[in-house]
Design a protein around this motif. Structure first.
Motif, PDB file in Angstrom:
ATOM      1  N   ALA A 120      24.739   1.847  86.936  1.00 62.80           N
ATOM      2  CA  ALA A 120      25.740   1.375  87.891  1.00 62.80           C
ATOM      3  C   ALA A 120      25.052   0.731  89.084  1.00 62.80           C
ATOM      4  N   GLN A 121      23.737   0.767  89.095  1.00 59.47           N
ATOM      5  CA  GLN A 121      22.964   0.229  90.210  1.00 59.47           C
ATOM      6  C   GLN A 121      23.170  -1.274  90.323  1.00 59.47           C
ATOM      7  N   ARG A 122      23.285  -1.726  91.546  1.00 60.62           N
ATOM      8  CA  ARG A 122      23.485  -3.150  91.816  1.00 60.62           C
ATOM      9  C   ARG A 122      22.176  -3.781  92.277  1.00 60.62           C
ATOM     10  N   GLY A 123      22.148  -5.095  92.271  1.00 62.43           N
ATOM     11  CA  GLY A 123      21.011  -5.812  92.820  1.00 62.43           C
ATOM     12  C   GLY A 123      19.884  -6.071  91.840  1.00 62.43           C
ATOM     13  N   ALA A 124      20.181  -6.125  90.533  1.00 69.41           N
ATOM     14  CA  ALA A 124      19.147  -6.488  89.557  1.00 69.41           C
ATOM     15  C   ALA A 124      18.693  -7.903  89.872  1.00 69.41           C
ATOM     16  N   ASN A 125      17.385  -8.087  90.093  1.00 67.27           N
ATOM     17  CA  ASN A 125      16.966  -9.411  90.531  1.00 67.27           C
ATOM     18  C   ASN A 125      15.772  -9.996  89.806  1.00 67.27           C
ATOM     19  N   GLN A 126      14.951  -9.193  89.152  1.00 66.81           N
ATOM     20  CA  GLN A 126      13.771  -9.737  88.498  1.00 66.81           C
ATOM     21  C   GLN A 126      13.606  -9.125  87.117  1.00 66.81           C
ATOM     22  N   LEU A 127      13.104  -9.919  86.193  1.00 60.60           N
ATOM     23  CA  LEU A 127      12.881  -9.514  84.820  1.00 60.60           C
ATOM     24  C   LEU A 127      11.445  -9.839  84.468  1.00 60.60           C
ATOM     25  N   ALA A 128      10.782  -8.943  83.753  1.00 62.13           N
ATOM     26  CA  ALA A 128       9.426  -9.196  83.264  1.00 62.13           C
ATOM     27  C   ALA A 128       9.362  -8.775  81.809  1.00 62.13           C
ATOM     28  N   VAL A 129       8.614  -9.543  81.015  1.00 60.73           N
ATOM     29  CA  VAL A 129       8.470  -9.269  79.597  1.00 60.73           C
ATOM     30  C   VAL A 129       6.986  -9.190  79.270  1.00 60.73           C
ATOM     31  N   ALA A 130       6.565  -8.073  78.662  1.00 61.71           N
ATOM     32  CA  ALA A 130       5.172  -7.907  78.253  1.00 61.71           C
ATOM     33  C   ALA A 130       4.949  -8.602  76.919  1.00 61.71           C
ATOM     34  N   ASP A 131       3.689  -8.851  76.574  1.00 56.23           N
ATOM     35  CA  ASP A 131       3.362  -9.506  75.313  1.00 56.23           C
ATOM     36  C   ASP A 131       3.897  -8.746  74.104  1.00 56.23           C
ATOM     37  N   ASP A 132       4.020  -7.410  74.228  1.00 53.29           N
ATOM     38  CA  ASP A 132       4.530  -6.612  73.110  1.00 53.29           C
ATOM     39  C   ASP A 132       6.058  -6.560  73.072  1.00 53.29           C
ATOM     40  N   GLY A 133       6.722  -7.287  73.987  1.00 53.23           N
ATOM     41  CA  GLY A 133       8.176  -7.337  74.026  1.00 53.23           C
ATOM     42  C   GLY A 133       8.811  -6.313  74.949  1.00 53.23           C
ATOM     43  N   SER A 134       8.008  -5.439  75.573  1.00 56.41           N
ATOM     44  CA  SER A 134       8.549  -4.467  76.532  1.00 56.41           C
ATOM     45  C   SER A 134       9.208  -5.200  77.688  1.00 56.41           C
ATOM     46  N   LEU A 135      10.345  -4.680  78.140  1.00 55.08           N
ATOM     47  CA  LEU A 135      11.109  -5.311  79.208  1.00 55.08           C
ATOM     48  C   LEU A 135      11.105  -4.437  80.449  1.00 55.08           C
ATOM     49  N   TYR A 136      11.040  -5.077  81.615  1.00 50.99           N
ATOM     50  CA  TYR A 136      11.116  -4.399  82.901  1.00 50.99           C
ATOM     51  C   TYR A 136      12.086  -5.161  83.779  1.00 50.99           C
ATOM     52  N   VAL A 137      12.840  -4.436  84.602  1.00 49.70           N
ATOM     53  CA  VAL A 137      13.769  -5.066  85.524  1.00 49.70           C
ATOM     54  C   VAL A 137      13.634  -4.381  86.880  1.00 49.70           C
ATOM     55  N   SER A 138      13.736  -5.178  87.940  1.00 52.96           N
ATOM     56  CA  SER A 138      13.666  -4.609  89.294  1.00 52.96           C
ATOM     57  C   SER A 138      15.016  -4.764  89.975  1.00 52.96           C
ATOM     58  N   PHE A 139      15.234  -3.878  90.943  1.00 52.87           N
ATOM     59  CA  PHE A 139      16.476  -3.873  91.722  1.00 52.87           C
ATOM     60  C   PHE A 139      16.108  -3.937  93.195  1.00 52.87           C
ATOM     61  N   THR A 140      16.880  -4.700  93.964  1.00 53.55           N
ATOM     62  CA  THR A 140      16.602  -4.825  95.395  1.00 53.55           C
ATOM     63  C   THR A 140      17.100  -3.620  96.178  1.00 53.55           C
ATOM     64  N   GLY A 141      18.116  -2.928  95.684  1.00 52.87           N
ATOM     65  CA  GLY A 141      18.744  -1.836  96.427  1.00 52.87           C
ATOM     66  C   GLY A 141      17.781  -0.771  96.899  1.00 52.87           C
ATOM     67  N   ASP A 142      17.013  -0.183  95.971  1.00 49.88           N
ATOM     68  CA  ASP A 142      16.088   0.867  96.370  1.00 49.88           C
ATOM     69  C   ASP A 142      14.645   0.518  96.029  1.00 49.88           C
ATOM     70  N   GLY A 143      14.405  -0.725  95.644  1.00 47.66           N
ATOM     71  CA  GLY A 143      13.051  -1.157  95.351  1.00 47.66           C
ATOM     72  C   GLY A 143      12.531  -0.675  94.016  1.00 47.66           C
ATOM     73  N   GLY A 144      13.379  -0.126  93.197  1.00 44.33           N
ATOM     74  CA  GLY A 144      12.924   0.426  91.927  1.00 44.33           C
ATOM     75  C   GLY A 144      12.630  -0.624  90.878  1.00 44.33           C
ATOM     76  N   VAL A 145      11.677  -0.278  90.003  1.00 49.30           N
ATOM     77  CA  VAL A 145      11.380  -1.071  88.814  1.00 49.30           C
ATOM     78  C   VAL A 145      11.538  -0.131  87.629  1.00 49.30           C
ATOM     79  N   PHE A 146      12.207  -0.617  86.576  1.00 48.68           N
ATOM     80  CA  PHE A 146      12.539   0.216  85.441  1.00 48.68           C
ATOM     81  C   PHE A 146      12.074  -0.417  84.138  1.00 48.68           C
ATOM     82  N   HIS A 147      11.624   0.413  83.216  1.00 49.53           N
ATOM     83  CA  HIS A 147      11.379  -0.016  81.840  1.00 49.53           C
ATOM     84  C   HIS A 147      12.739   0.002  81.150  1.00 49.53           C
ATOM     85  N   VAL A 148      13.029  -1.023  80.346  1.00 54.44           N
ATOM     86  CA  VAL A 148      14.312  -1.136  79.656  1.00 54.44           C
ATOM     87  C   VAL A 148      14.088  -0.885  78.165  1.00 54.44           C
TER      88      VAL A 148
END
Length: 159
Positions: free
Chosen positions: A88-116
């Motif tokens: 439910a977190q808002r502010g998804a702003n950046q996406l990163a993709v690793a060579d193995d296909g792993s996905l990461y997304v960052s949120f501006t709200g609390d500065g968190g970065v998450f593995h997807v």
């Protein structure tokens, strides 16, 4: 050279030329069905926050819609896959993709970065949910400010 276009306009497939004379070809999003699995049949809706092209040629879009956030992947073969982020977190702003296909997304709200995960589950890898700053040398799981850019290097390290 022809520019490849991902259209959010719907009913906009084919080739053309922009007002400056640049040739373009719509390769995704020209359709009218938001649930379509073929790139030219799908209709892209929402606000595209980031776009990444992975080593395998898959284009991934970080999309925010009124119903939530998702990652839309468009393969070179023209197939579309959607991963709805389970948050439910808002502010998804950046996406990163690793060579193995792993996905990461960052949120501006609390500065968190998450593995997807492939099912849209998020696992926090940076920040602790409290906005702030961690002193130099501190843990990545300490307080974090707004994360405005993320990437993954060729060794698989989140940067």
């Amino acid at each position: 050279m022809t520019a490849l276009l991902i259209s959010a306009c719907g009913n906009n497939s084919g080739k053309g030329e922009d007002p400056l004379g640049q040739a373009f070809e719509v390769v995704a999003g020209g359709g009218s069905d938001p649930a379509a699995t073929r790139a030219l049949d799908t209709k892209l809706t929402g606000l595209i926050g980031d776009l990444e092209v992975a080593a395998d040629g898959v284009v991934r879009l970080l999309v925010t819609e009124t119903s939530g956030r998702s990652i839309v992947a468009i393969s070179p073969a023209g197939q579309v896959q959607r991963i709805k982020l389970k948050t439910a977190q808002r502010g998804a702003n950046q996406l990163a993709v690793a060579d193995d296909g792993s996905l990461y997304v960052s949120f501006t709200g609390d500065g968190g970065v998450f593995h997807v995960s492939a099912t849209g589950e998020l696992v926090r890898v940076v920040g602790n949910g409290i906005r702030g700053f961690t002193p130099d040398g501190g843990l990545a799981t300490g307080r974090a400010g707004a994360t405005l850019g993320i990437t993954v290097d060729h060794q698989g390290r989140l940067v």
